[in-house]
Design a protein around this motif. Structure first.
Motif, mmCIF file in Angstrom:
data_model
loop_
_atom_site.group_PDB
_atom_site.id
_atom_site.type_symbol
_atom_site.label_atom_id
_atom_site.label_comp_id
_atom_site.label_asym_id
_atom_site.label_seq_id
_atom_site.Cartn_x
_atom_site.Cartn_y
_atom_site.Cartn_z
ATOM 1 N N ARG A 112 0.854 -1.192 0.000
ATOM 2 C CA ARG A 112 0.000 0.000 0.000
ATOM 3 C C ARG A 112 0.890 1.241 0.000
ATOM 4 O O ARG A 112 1.072 1.903 1.016
ATOM 5 C CB ARG A 112 -0.949 -0.007 1.196
ATOM 6 C CG ARG A 112 -1.972 -1.146 1.158
ATOM 7 C CD ARG A 112 -2.970 -1.041 2.301
ATOM 8 N NE ARG A 112 -2.332 -1.274 3.600
ATOM 9 C CZ ARG A 112 -2.974 -1.167 4.762
ATOM 10 N NH1 ARG A 112 -4.258 -0.813 4.787
ATOM 11 N NH2 ARG A 112 -2.332 -1.402 5.895
ATOM 12 N N LEU A 113 1.436 1.531 -1.176
ATOM 13 C CA LEU A 113 2.383 2.627 -1.317
ATOM 14 C C LEU A 113 1.816 3.674 -2.272
ATOM 15 O O LEU A 113 1.421 3.353 -3.402
ATOM 16 C CB LEU A 113 3.724 2.120 -1.858
ATOM 17 C CG LEU A 113 4.414 1.017 -1.041
ATOM 18 C CD1 LEU A 113 5.659 0.529 -1.764
ATOM 19 C CD2 LEU A 113 4.769 1.533 0.355
ATOM 20 N N ALA A 114 1.790 4.905 -1.828
ATOM 21 C CA ALA A 114 1.284 6.013 -2.636
ATOM 22 C C ALA A 114 2.346 7.099 -2.730
ATOM 23 O O ALA A 114 3.245 7.199 -1.891
ATOM 24 C CB ALA A 114 -0.003 6.575 -2.040
ATOM 25 N N ILE A 115 2.222 7.937 -3.761
ATOM 26 C CA ILE A 115 3.160 9.041 -3.966
ATOM 27 C C ILE A 115 2.381 10.245 -4.463
ATOM 28 O O ILE A 115 1.422 10.108 -5.225
ATOM 29 C CB ILE A 115 4.273 8.647 -4.976
ATOM 30 C CG1 ILE A 115 5.280 9.797 -5.154
ATOM 31 C CG2 ILE A 115 3.681 8.218 -6.318
ATOM 32 C CD1 ILE A 115 6.498 9.402 -5.991
ATOM 33 N N ASP A 116 2.765 11.434 -3.992
ATOM 34 C CA ASP A 116 2.168 12.652 -4.537
ATOM 35 C C ASP A 116 3.194 13.769 -4.558
ATOM 36 O O ASP A 116 4.281 13.658 -3.978
ATOM 37 C CB ASP A 116 0.893 13.050 -3.781
ATOM 38 C CG ASP A 116 1.151 13.749 -2.445
ATOM 39 O OD1 ASP A 116 2.319 13.976 -2.082
ATOM 40 O OD2 ASP A 116 0.172 14.071 -1.745
ATOM 41 N N GLY A 117 2.858 14.834 -5.246
ATOM 42 C CA GLY A 117 3.750 15.984 -5.322
ATOM 43 C C GLY A 117 3.142 17.059 -6.191
ATOM 44 O O GLY A 117 2.238 16.793 -6.993
ATOM 45 N N GLY A 118 3.628 18.289 -6.024
ATOM 46 C CA GLY A 118 3.141 19.416 -6.797
ATOM 47 C C GLY A 118 4.215 20.003 -7.669
ATOM 48 O O GLY A 118 5.393 20.014 -7.304
ATOM 49 N N SER A 119 3.833 20.484 -8.852
ATOM 50 C CA SER A 119 4.755 21.121 -9.782
ATOM 51 C C SER A 119 5.829 20.123 -10.210
ATOM 52 O O SER A 119 5.514 19.098 -10.807
ATOM 53 C CB SER A 119 5.361 22.372 -9.139
ATOM 54 O OG SER A 119 6.082 23.126 -10.074
ATOM 55 N N ALA A 120 7.105 20.389 -9.880
ATOM 56 C CA ALA A 120 8.143 19.410 -10.207
ATOM 57 C C ALA A 120 7.899 18.098 -9.472
ATOM 58 O O ALA A 120 8.216 17.018 -9.987
ATOM 59 C CB ALA A 120 9.516 19.969 -9.836
ATOM 60 N N GLY A 121 7.328 18.177 -8.255
ATOM 61 C CA GLY A 121 6.965 16.958 -7.542
ATOM 62 C C GLY A 121 5.841 16.219 -8.237
ATOM 63 O O GLY A 121 5.744 14.989 -8.180
ATOM 64 N N GLY A 122 4.970 16.985 -8.929
ATOM 65 C CA GLY A 122 3.934 16.360 -9.739
ATOM 66 C C GLY A 122 4.532 15.620 -10.921
ATOM 67 O O GLY A 122 4.061 14.544 -11.305
ATOM 68 N N TYR A 123 5.587 16.204 -11.516
ATOM 69 C CA TYR A 123 6.294 15.502 -12.592
ATOM 70 C C TYR A 123 6.874 14.188 -12.091
ATOM 71 O O TYR A 123 6.714 13.134 -12.733
ATOM 72 C CB TYR A 123 7.417 16.368 -13.167
ATOM 73 C CG TYR A 123 8.424 15.544 -13.950
ATOM 74 C CD1 TYR A 123 8.102 15.068 -15.216
ATOM 75 C CD2 TYR A 123 9.656 15.196 -13.391
ATOM 76 C CE1 TYR A 123 8.999 14.270 -15.922
ATOM 77 C CE2 TYR A 123 10.548 14.406 -14.089
ATOM 78 C CZ TYR A 123 10.221 13.947 -15.355
ATOM 79 O OH TYR A 123 11.106 13.142 -16.033
#
Length: 619
Positions: A455-466
């Motif tokens: 159960r592993l998830a990842i998120d990020g915005g802008s460059a983290g979204g990339y």
């Protein structure tokens, strides 16, 4: 400046936050759009307040909280002329600031340093020719500033220059400009007096304070960096000059930021450990920023105290008193639910270099869990990519940890805060090291028995979204991901983004057109047929840094691939959401998405859940 919804509200504090007086009237918003990231949007002089208004980007003057703001600069239409980092030079009685001019359609905007007449609004260009300017300060007829040119970013290679301000026949100019330092990143230049100035420089790997009287070594040397990413925005001073000495934010041995009062003539002499003084009063801030001094008082924003997530504090250098303006803003009833950051260092694919981050374990005293069950993990990737994970209280993080998730804020190779060499490790490797280090972080926590590897998830915005999109397309390690205003098409970003970042990728990926294939190889959109992992998208309709098509096109590909996905676009939001209702909805929608993918039931109802498409029927 406080943030209220989408507006910046200037507030004059009395003896407590409850007695704050709002200065900015309705229909005004204190936001500069220089470099698109802004900052440095207001300043005070004597009893008057000057600020940049978001809608038209004009500078306004206001004498009292009740007074109607009076425009100082002309209206050039649609915010085409923008300003930042202003102050008044009393020798010539003019505003000195950075100006960004977008009046010529179809061409790159022009950045200069200007002098603005307080009565007429007339403007004289003082310094021009470089692509960018910041860290402008004046003392009588002396001016110091930082400049740089493409393809550098302000943390790569900037020039520190000094010149002489001359006013003749109502025209103000700068003469005798000479370069004071180059070959490294120079930022935050400040005059001590007419003959001496200080600045930040990373020539010795870390951003240290240097003094003009000695260009051979740092004036105040530290083998660490303060916990704030310099360069992105105007403002955010990491040091300032007080009547009693120099106040510096410097990282301590335990990895937290400290606040030191240093003797101006002997920097090896620490006159007061202000961080320890604050801690002795019962506060535990891990990061200090926006350091400003006035007479014998030091003002700063403190972060990472669970009881006070973002705190304005005042320290008296004369009697050692500490005053907290918004004490216990978290609420004492919430403290038992707060998960504290744990510093983690873990190996990367490069055996000579480790990566770092902050782990927040699940915490909720109202619930218990079987000791054999490991929590799901959310890996959060910061923006930039030359940003950093902030060791500060994030209510989004606490939302997840209070609902059973472990959260890990990753500082991959290339992040700020660990020195120039670590930051430059990402040169040519964006889309490689950030992905590898996000995966390595999860693998490390799984191998340590801390989280559930299924159960592993990842998120990020802008460059983290990339990084989120690229990880989901290329690696298929995480079980779900959510991108906030991210990048799917690197070529599109390089060709159509704003001036400040228009050549950012030259060092992060490669030079165009020679390295066009590398851009294609690392663009998630170019390999959208490989996307097989559930992924969601949040986007702002007015985002000019990462426009909506960057997210919408990969969302459409997910639909075609039969992948569980959703897309939510917020009208009026730009690069980074400001409206509280939208921020709250993002957090609740994100965990709702994970609950459907991981198959668990949420403890609270989700209002207006995201429209998830292609969700497998588990009935």
């Amino acid at each position: 400046t406080q943030s209220t919804g989408s507006s910046g509200i200037n507030a004059e504090y009395g003896e407590s936050a409850s007695s704050a007086t709002e200065w900015t009237p309705e229909n005004f918003s204190v936001v500069s759009r220089v470099h698109e990231y802004g900052g440095g949007a207001f300043f005070a002089h004597n009893d008057e307040l000057f600020f940049v208004n978001k809608a038209d980007q004009r500078i306004y003057k206001q004498s009292t909280p009740e007074a109607t703001p009076i425009p100082v600069t002309a209206d050039f239409g649609d915010g085409k002329v923008r300003y930042a980092e202003g102050h008044i030079n009393t020798t010539i009685d003019k505003i000195i600031c950075v100006r960004e001019d977008h009046r010529v359609e179809g061409k790159e905007c022009i950045n200069t340093i200007v002098a603005i007449d307080l009565l007429t609004g007339d403007q004289n260009v003082l310094v021009e020719g470089a692509d960018f300017y910041k860290s402008v300060d004046t003392f009588e007829n002396q001016i110091i500033f930082v400049s740089w040119n493409h393809p550098n970013m302000p943390w790569d290679d900037t020039q520190l220059s000094i010149g002489e301000i001359v006013s003749e026949n109502n025209v103000t100019t700068v003469r005798n400009v000479k370069m004071a330092a180059t070959g490294a990143s120079h930022l935050q230049s400040r005059f001590i007096n007419k003959d001496q100035y200080l600045y930040l420089c990373d020539r010795t790997d870390f951003w240290n304070v240097w003094k003009s009287s000695d260009e051979n070594k740092p004036w105040f040397k530290s083998d660490n960096e303060p916990g704030f990413p310099f360069g992105w925005c105007f403002g955010y001073p990491g040091y300032d000059i007080a009547d009693d000495g120099i106040v510096i934010g410097a990282k301590s041995k335990d990895g937290l930021d400290n606040l030191l009062l240093v003797d101006i003539d002997n920097p090896q002499t620490v006159l007061k450990d202000l961080g320890q003084l604050v801690r002795s009063k019962g506060y535990s801030f891990g990061t200090y920023t926006n350091i400003l001094c006035h007479g014998h008082y030091v003002y700063a924003l403190g972060l990472d105290d669970p009881a006070n997530p973002l705190t304005l504090l005042r320290i008296s250098l004369s009697d050692d008193s500490v005053y907290i303006y918004n004490e216990n803003s978290t609420g004492k009833d919430l403290l038992p639910y707060i998960s504290y950051a744990e510093s983690v260092e873990y190996p990367t694919t490069d055996k000579s270099m480790h990566a770092f981050g902050f782990l927040y374990r699940p915490k909720n005293p109202d619930y218990t869990v079987d000791d054999k069950e490991k929590p799901p993990l959310l890996v959060r990737v910061h923006g930039g990519p030359t940003g950093m994970a902030m060791r500060s209280l994030s209510m989004k993080t606490q939302y997840f940890t209070s609902r059973g998730f472990a959260v890990f804020d990753v500082d991959y190779r290339g992040s700020s805060g660990y020195g120039r060499a670590f930051r430059q490790a990402l040169y040519g490797k964006w889309g490689v090291y950030d992905i590898e280090d996000a995966i390595s972080a999860a693998q490390h926590l799984v191998s340590e028995g801390i989280v559930d590897g299924n159960r592993l998830a990842i998120d990020g915005g802008s460059a983290g979204g990339y990084t989120t999109m690229a990880t989901m397309v290329f690696k298929k390690y995480f079980n779900a991901g959510v991108s906030y205003y991210g990048v799917s098409d690197l070529l599109g970003l390089a060709k159509h983004t704003h001036k400040f970042e228009s050549q950012y990728l030259t060092k992060m990926i490669g030079k165009l057109p020679e390295d066009e294939q590398i851009y294609k190889d690392r663009s998630p959109l170019c390999h959208a047929n490989q996307l097989q992992c559930p992924i969601g998208f949040f986007q702002g309709s007015e985002d000019f840094v990462c426009p909506p098509p960057q997210s919408k096109e990969l969302y459409n590909a997910a639909l075609e691939n039969g992948v569980a996905t959703f897309y939510v676009e917020y009208e009026g939001e730009a690069h980074g959401f400001r409206k509280a209702v939208n921020i709250q909805r993002c957090v609740s929608n994100e965990i709702y998405f994970y609950s459907k993918i991981f198959g668990f039931e949420l403890a609270d109802e989700t209002k207006n859940p995201p429209p998830i498409k292609n969700l497998p029927d588990k009935s």
